[in-house]
Design a protein around this motif. Structure first.
Motif, PDB file in Angstrom:
ATOM      1  N   MET A  77      31.954  11.594  51.897  1.00  0.00           N
ATOM      2  CA  MET A  77      32.812  11.231  50.764  1.00  0.00           C
ATOM      3  C   MET A  77      34.083  10.507  51.213  1.00  0.00           C
ATOM      4  O   MET A  77      35.179  10.807  50.770  1.00  0.00           O
ATOM      5  N   PHE A  78      33.912   9.529  52.104  1.00  0.00           N
ATOM      6  CA  PHE A  78      35.065   8.766  52.595  1.00  0.00           C
ATOM      7  C   PHE A  78      34.907   7.326  52.132  1.00  0.00           C
ATOM      8  O   PHE A  78      33.940   6.655  52.487  1.00  0.00           O
ATOM      9  N   ASN A  79      35.857   6.870  51.336  1.00  0.00           N
ATOM     10  CA  ASN A  79      35.724   5.558  50.700  1.00  0.00           C
ATOM     11  C   ASN A  79      37.062   4.832  50.692  1.00  0.00           C
ATOM     12  O   ASN A  79      37.650   4.598  49.637  1.00  0.00           O
ATOM     13  N   PRO A  80      37.596   4.464  51.878  1.00  0.00           N
ATOM     14  CA  PRO A  80      38.943   3.904  51.938  1.00  0.00           C
ATOM     15  C   PRO A  80      39.111   2.589  51.204  1.00  0.00           C
ATOM     16  O   PRO A  80      40.198   2.276  50.730  1.00  0.00           O
ATOM     17  N   LEU A  81      38.045   1.790  51.102  1.00  0.00           N
ATOM     18  CA  LEU A  81      38.153   0.500  50.415  1.00  0.00           C
ATOM     19  C   LEU A  81      37.801   0.588  48.938  1.00  0.00           C
ATOM     20  O   LEU A  81      37.960  -0.378  48.197  1.00  0.00           O
ATOM     21  N   GLY A  82      37.311   1.742  48.516  1.00  0.00           N
ATOM     22  CA  GLY A  82      36.997   1.923  47.107  1.00  0.00           C
ATOM     23  C   GLY A  82      35.801   1.119  46.636  1.00  0.00           C
ATOM     24  O   GLY A  82      35.623   0.890  45.442  1.00  0.00           O
ATOM     25  N   THR A  83      34.928   0.700  47.563  1.00  0.00           N
ATOM     26  CA  THR A  83      33.805  -0.160  47.192  1.00  0.00           C
ATOM     27  C   THR A  83      32.483   0.590  47.085  1.00  0.00           C
ATOM     28  O   THR A  83      31.525   0.080  46.519  1.00  0.00           O
ATOM     29  N   ARG A  84      32.421   1.811  47.642  1.00  0.00           N
ATOM     30  CA  ARG A  84      31.167   2.555  47.612  1.00  0.00           C
ATOM     31  C   ARG A  84      30.983   3.238  46.264  1.00  0.00           C
ATOM     32  O   ARG A  84      31.937   3.627  45.612  1.00  0.00           O
ATOM     33  N   ARG A  85      29.711   3.372  45.871  1.00  0.00           N
ATOM     34  CA  ARG A  85      29.374   4.122  44.669  1.00  0.00           C
ATOM     35  C   ARG A  85      28.674   5.409  45.076  1.00  0.00           C
ATOM     36  O   ARG A  85      27.754   5.402  45.882  1.00  0.00           O
ATOM     37  N   PHE A  86      29.135   6.516  44.517  1.00  0.00           N
ATOM     38  CA  PHE A  86      28.516   7.813  44.779  1.00  0.00           C
ATOM     39  C   PHE A  86      27.691   8.176  43.548  1.00  0.00           C
ATOM     40  O   PHE A  86      28.239   8.460  42.481  1.00  0.00           O
ATOM     41  N   THR A  87      26.372   8.166  43.717  1.00  0.00           N
ATOM     42  CA  THR A  87      25.500   8.284  42.536  1.00  0.00           C
ATOM     43  C   THR A  87      24.635   9.532  42.523  1.00  0.00           C
ATOM     44  O   THR A  87      24.109   9.889  41.473  1.00  0.00           O
ATOM     45  N   SER A  88      24.440  10.189  43.665  1.00  0.00           N
ATOM     46  CA  SER A  88      23.576  11.369  43.667  1.00  0.00           C
ATOM     47  C   SER A  88      24.250  12.508  42.903  1.00  0.00           C
ATOM     48  O   SER A  88      25.478  12.529  42.762  1.00  0.00           O
ATOM     49  N   PRO A  89      23.473  13.449  42.394  1.00  0.00           N
ATOM     50  CA  PRO A  89      24.079  14.589  41.684  1.00  0.00           C
ATOM     51  C   PRO A  89      25.097  15.348  42.546  1.00  0.00           C
ATOM     52  O   PRO A  89      26.142  15.762  42.049  1.00  0.00           O
ATOM     53  N   CYS A  90      24.776  15.512  43.841  1.00  0.00           N
ATOM     54  CA  CYS A  90      25.710  16.203  44.737  1.00  0.00           C
ATOM     55  C   CYS A  90      27.014  15.438  44.843  1.00  0.00           C
ATOM     56  O   CYS A  90      28.099  16.017  44.738  1.00  0.00           O
ATOM     57  N   ASP A  91      26.915  14.114  45.044  1.00  0.00           N
ATOM     58  CA  ASP A  91      28.118  13.292  45.184  1.00  0.00           C
ATOM     59  C   ASP A  91      28.956  13.306  43.919  1.00  0.00           C
ATOM     60  O   ASP A  91      30.187  13.365  43.971  1.00  0.00           O
ATOM     61  N   THR A  92      28.285  13.244  42.776  1.00  0.00           N
ATOM     62  CA  THR A  92      29.000  13.269  41.500  1.00  0.00           C
ATOM     63  C   THR A  92      29.777  14.572  41.349  1.00  0.00           C
ATOM     64  O   THR A  92      30.941  14.581  40.924  1.00  0.00           O
ATOM     65  N   ALA A  93      29.130  15.685  41.710  1.00  0.00           N
ATOM     66  CA  ALA A  93      29.781  16.988  41.606  1.00  0.00           C
ATOM     67  C   ALA A  93      30.959  17.092  42.581  1.00  0.00           C
ATOM     68  O   ALA A  93      32.059  17.524  42.205  1.00  0.00           O
ATOM     69  N   LYS A  94      30.760  16.667  43.832  1.00  0.00           N
ATOM     70  CA  LYS A  94      31.816  16.777  44.841  1.00  0.00           C
ATOM     71  C   LYS A  94      33.002  15.884  44.511  1.00  0.00           C
ATOM     72  O   LYS A  94      34.155  16.251  44.735  1.00  0.00           O
ATOM     73  N   GLN A  95      32.705  14.695  43.950  1.00  0.00           N
ATOM     74  CA  GLN A  95      33.797  13.791  43.598  1.00  0.00           C
ATOM     75  C   GLN A  95      34.645  14.374  42.474  1.00  0.00           C
ATOM     76  O   GLN A  95      35.882  14.289  42.501  1.00  0.00           O
ATOM     77  N   ALA A  96      33.985  14.980  41.498  1.00  0.00           N
ATOM     78  CA  ALA A  96      34.719  15.593  40.391  1.00  0.00           C
ATOM     79  C   ALA A  96      35.577  16.756  40.887  1.00  0.00           C
ATOM     80  O   ALA A  96      36.734  16.914  40.483  1.00  0.00           O
ATOM     81  N   LEU A  97      35.045  17.564  41.790  1.00  0.00           N
ATOM     82  CA  LEU A  97      35.783  18.711  42.320  1.00  0.00           C
ATOM     83  C   LEU A  97      36.935  18.270  43.217  1.00  0.00           C
ATOM     84  O   LEU A  97      38.020  18.873  43.192  1.00  0.00           O
ATOM     85  N   ALA A  98      36.706  17.211  44.002  1.00  0.00           N
ATOM     86  CA  ALA A  98      37.783  16.703  44.862  1.00  0.00           C
ATOM     87  C   ALA A  98      38.934  16.171  44.012  1.00  0.00           C
ATOM     88  O   ALA A  98      40.112  16.376  44.329  1.00  0.00           O
ATOM     89  N   THR A  99      38.598  15.475  42.922  1.00  0.00           N
ATOM     90  CA  THR A  99      39.636  14.958  42.023  1.00  0.00           C
ATOM     91  C   THR A  99      40.419  16.101  41.383  1.00  0.00           C
ATOM     92  O   THR A  99      41.638  16.001  41.189  1.00  0.00           O
ATOM     93  N   ALA A 100      39.720  17.212  41.097  1.00  0.00           N
ATOM     94  CA  ALA A 100      40.379  18.374  40.496  1.00  0.00           C
ATOM     95  C   ALA A 100      41.229  19.133  41.513  1.00  0.00           C
ATOM     96  O   ALA A 100      42.080  19.938  41.133  1.00  0.00           O
ATOM     97  N   GLY A 101      40.994  18.895  42.811  1.00  0.00           N
ATOM     98  CA  GLY A 101      41.807  19.533  43.849  1.00  0.00           C
ATOM     99  C   GLY A 101      41.530  21.002  44.041  1.00  0.00           C
ATOM    100  O   GLY A 101      42.465  21.786  44.248  1.00  0.00           O
ATOM    101  N   VAL A 102      40.257  21.394  44.007  1.00  0.00           N
ATOM    102  CA  VAL A 102      39.902  22.803  44.177  1.00  0.00           C
ATOM    103  C   VAL A 102      38.904  22.945  45.328  1.00  0.00           C
ATOM    104  O   VAL A 102      38.192  22.016  45.679  1.00  0.00           O
ATOM    105  N   SER A 103      38.871  24.149  45.910  1.00  0.00           N
ATOM    106  CA  SER A 103      37.936  24.431  46.994  1.00  0.00           C
ATOM    107  C   SER A 103      36.604  24.910  46.426  1.00  0.00           C
ATOM    108  O   SER A 103      36.549  25.537  45.359  1.00  0.00           O
ATOM    109  N   TYR A 104      35.558  24.622  47.163  1.00  0.00           N
ATOM    110  CA  TYR A 104      34.213  25.032  46.742  1.00  0.00           C
ATOM    111  C   TYR A 104      33.329  25.075  47.979  1.00  0.00           C
ATOM    112  O   TYR A 104      33.712  24.635  49.058  1.00  0.00           O
TER     113      TYR A 104
END
Length: 558
Positions: free
Chosen positions: A365-392
Motif C-alpha cells: 500500500m505504498f503509492n507516493p506518486l498517487g498513480t496506482r489503483r488499489f482494486t482488490s477487496p483487501c486493498d479497498t478495505a486496507k485503504q479505507a482503514l488507513a484513511t480512518a487512522g485505526v489499527s487492524y
C-alpha cells in the motif's frame, strides 16, 4: 595512538591563536541551531505542507509524499559531506561554515515564498524538493564541521562537555522552531493553514543574519592552523578516507554507531509529533506546546551526558542510552495512545478490528506518486482503514471467498473488487465505503479526532521527556567519539561521511519508513521496529568493535 597529522605538540599546549573557547562554542553552535531550526520547521509542518504542495493525491499518500520530501534533505547529506568535508580539510573549517550557513538560510527562506500546488501545479513540489536538496547539501558539512571545530579547541578531558553545547544547539534549534510555529499559529489563527505557515520560514532571515555575523568573526582551529603551518594538509582527503583499510574499518564502525543514535534521537525528537497529530489526531497546537515544554526540560541532559562522557567514558554512556531507550520505545508509544486519545484506546480494546480476506490479494500500500489503483477487496478495505487512522489485523478468510470483510467488534462491512469500475465509479465506491466505515467506527466508539478535554497532557509530556532524555544519551557520545576516531588531516571528511550517511538514510527516512510500515501492516506500532532494529545492531558493534576513546589526544592520532 601515533600521529599521522605530524603534530608533536599536545592540543593543551598549542599556541592560543584561536578564539577563546566560549566564543568558539557559540560561533559553531549557532549554525547548528539554525540547521535544526530549518529541518524541524519542515518536520513539524509536514501535515500542512502535504496539503499545500501534494494536494493532487489522497490525504494518506500526500502525507507520505511530504515525509519523503522531508527525507530528501537528509538523503542528499552524504553528498554534502563529501563536498564540504573535502573543503574543510583542505582550506579550513571557518570558510566552510560561512558557505554552508548561507546555503541553508537561503533555501529555508525560499520555502516561505513558494507558490502552492493550487496555484503552480507540479512546479510547486518540484521547487520545494530542490530547496530541500540545497538544505541537505549544506547540512552535510554543517554539524560535523561544528563538532570538529569545537573539539579541536578543547582540552582532552573537557571535550565531551564542550562538544555537548554544540550538540544541544541542535535541540535548541528544534525548540526555537516550536516556539516560532506556536507564535505564528497564535498570530494568524485560522489563517495559519492558509498563509501563516510561511512566517516561520521567512522569519529565519533573522537567524541567518546572526549566524553569519558570528561565523565571519571566527578564527581557524589551532590544530588545523598547525597542520597548515607545517604544510601537512591532505591533498586528497576523499581518497585517504576511503582507500586506507584502517580508516575504512573506522568508517564502518562510525556509521553503525551513528545509525543507532540517529534512529533513536529522531524517533524521540521528531516522530512523536507525527504520531500524535497524524495517527492519534491530537490538536497540533496542543502537541507543539507539549513537545516544546518537553524539549526545554530535556536540554540539561546534554551537558550532563557530556560531563558523563568525560568522567566514565564514551562507551558506557552509549551503552546506557542504547539499552534503556530501546526498552522504552513500545511502552512510551502505547502510553501515547492511552493518554492522548483514551477513547481510541478504549475502542481498540472493546471492539478490535480485523480484515477477513485472502492475504495473497493484498498489495503493497505504498503509492507516493498517487498513480496506482488499489482494486482488490483487501486493498479497498486496507485503504479505507488507513484513511480512518485505526489499527487492524488481517486474518485469512475461508477458502473460496473473494470479497473482504471488515469486522469491527461484532459488526461487519463487506468490500468487493473494483477493477471493472471506471475511475469515477471507483472513487464513488471508495467514498461510500469510507462513509460506511466511519459510521461503523463511530458506533463502536472510535473517535474521528482526539477530544482535547480527554488528553492527559502531563502524562504525554512525561512520556516524551523520558524517551527524549535517554535518546540524548545515545547522541551525546557520538561527537567526541567521532572526533577521536579519525586523523586530523582527514577528520572533517571522515567524520562527515558516516554521520551524514546515517542521518540521511536512516534518520531522514525514519518518519517515512515508520509511517509506511505501520500503514502496510495495519498496526500503528509495527513501524517502531525499524529504529529499534538499528539500535540493536549498533549495540552489537559497540560491544565487540568499538574501543574507548576518552583518553585520546586528537593532536596525536594515528
Amino acid at each position: 595512538m601515533s600521529n599521522p597529522a605530524g603534530l608533536d605538540t599536545p592540543l593543551d599546549t598549542l599556541p592560543q591563536t584561536a578564539a577563546p573557547m566560549a566564543r568558539a562554542i557559540v560561533a559553531a553552535s549557532i549554525g547548528t541551531a539554525f540547521e535544526w531550526y530549518d529541518f524541524a520547521l519542515y518536520g513539524s509542518l509536514a501535515t500542512v505542507l502535504a496539503a499545500k504542495f501534494f494536494s493532487g493525491v489522497d490525504a494518506g499518500t500526500a502525507f507520505i509524499f511530504a515525509l519523503l520530501t522531508f527525507a530528501v534533505g537528509f538523503m542528499i547529506r552524504p553528498l554534502g559531506a563529501l563536498v564540504f568535508g573535502r573543503i574543510g580539510d583542505m582550506i579550513g573549517r571557518k570558510r566552510t561554515f560561512v558557505v554552508t550557513i548561507c546555503l541553508m538560510g537561503g533555501a529555508t527562506i525560499g520555502v516561505g515564498f513558494l507558490p502552492t500546488y493550487a496555484s503552480a501545479g507540479i512546479v510547486a513540489p518540484v521547487v520545494l524538493i530542490c530547496l530541500r536538496m540545497i538544505q541537505g547539501l549544506a547540512a552535510g558539512g554543517e554539524y560535523t564541521g561544528a563538532l570538529t571545530y569545537v573539539a579541536e579547541h578543547s582540552p582532552n578531558r573537557r571535550r565531551g562537555l564542550n562538544v555537548s553545547w554544540t550538540t544541544a544547539a541542535a535541540t535548541a534549534g528544534l525548540l526555537i522552531s516550536f516556539l516560532v510555529i506556536l507564535a505564528a499559529r497564535q498570530l494568524t489563527g485560522e489563517a495559519f493553514d492558509v498563509w501563516g505557515w510561511r512566517l516561520p520560514f521567512v522569519g529565519s532571515i533573522v537567524m541567518l543574519v546572526v549566524s553569519l555575523a558570528l561565523r565571519l568573526r571566527m578564527e581557524e582551529s589551532p590544530v588545523f592552523q598547525q597542520l597548515r603551518r607545517d604544510k601537512r594538509l591532505s591533498k586528497a582527503p576523499i581518497k585517504e578516507t576511503f582507500l586506507d583499510p584502517v580508516n575504512l574499518r573506522r568508517l564502518l564502525i562510525a556509521f553503525t554507531l551513528c545509525a543507532g543514535e540517529t534512529a533513536m534521537y529522531y524517533l524521540a525528537a521528531l516522530y512523536p509529533t507525527f504520531f500524535l497529530t497524524q495517527t492519534l489526531k491530537v490538536d497540533p497546537k496542543l502537541v507543539n506546546t507539549v513537545v516544546l515544554l518537553a524539549t526545554v526540560v530535556c536540554l540539561p541532559m546534554f551537558p550532563l551526558s557530556g560531563w558523563l562522557c568525560d568522567r566514565i567514558g564514551r562507551k558506557p554512556v552509549f551503552m546506557i542510552g542504547f539499552v534503556v531507550s530501546a526498552l522504552l520505545v513500545f511502552p512510551v508509544f502505547h502510553g501515547f495512545v492511552r493518554f492522548a486519545n483514551p477513547a481510541l484506546a478504549l475502542a481498540q480494546d472493546s471492539a478490535p478490528i480485523t480484515v477477513e480476506t485472502d492475504p495473497s490479494a493484498c498489495s503493497l500500500m505504498f503509492n507516493p506518486l498517487g498513480t496506482r489503483r488499489f482494486t482488490s477487496p483487501c486493498d479497498t478495505a486496507k485503504q479505507a482503514l488507513a484513511t480512518a487512522g485505526v489499527s487492524y489485523r488481517v486474518v485469512e478468510a475461508s477458502a473460496g471467498r473473494r470479497d473482504a470483510v471488515i469486522r469491527v467488534g461484532d459488526s461487519t462491512l463487506t468490500t468487493s473488487n473494483s477493477s471493472t469500475l471506471t475511475s469515477v465509479e471507483a472513487k464513488a465506491q471508495a467514498a461510500r465505503t469510507a462513509a460506511q466505515l466511519r459510521a461503523l467506527l463511530t458506533a463502536h466508539g472510535y473517535p474521528a479526532q482526539s477530544d482535547p478535554s480527554n488528553v492527559n497532557a502531563p502524562m504525554v509530556f512525561l512520556l516524551i521527556v523520558v524517551l527524549f532524555a535517554f535518546s540524548i544519551m545515545t547522541v551525546m557520545p557520538i561527537g567526541p567519539a567521532l572526533v577521536e576516531m579519525f586523523p586530523t588531516r582527514i577528520r572533517y571528511t571522515s567524520m562527515s561521511v558516516p554521520y551524514n550517511l546515517a542521518a540521511g538514510w536512516v534518520g531522514g527516512l525514519l518518519p517515512t519508513f515508520v509511517f509506511a510500515i505501520s500503514a502496510q501492516t495495519g498496526n500503528m506500532f509495527s513501524g517502531l521496529w525499524y529504529p529499534v532494529g538499528w539500535v540493536v545492531v549498533s549495540l552489537i558493534v559497540l560491544i565487540f568493535f568499538f574501543r574507548e576513546t576518552r583518553d585520546v589526544d586528537i593532536s596525536a592520532i594515528d
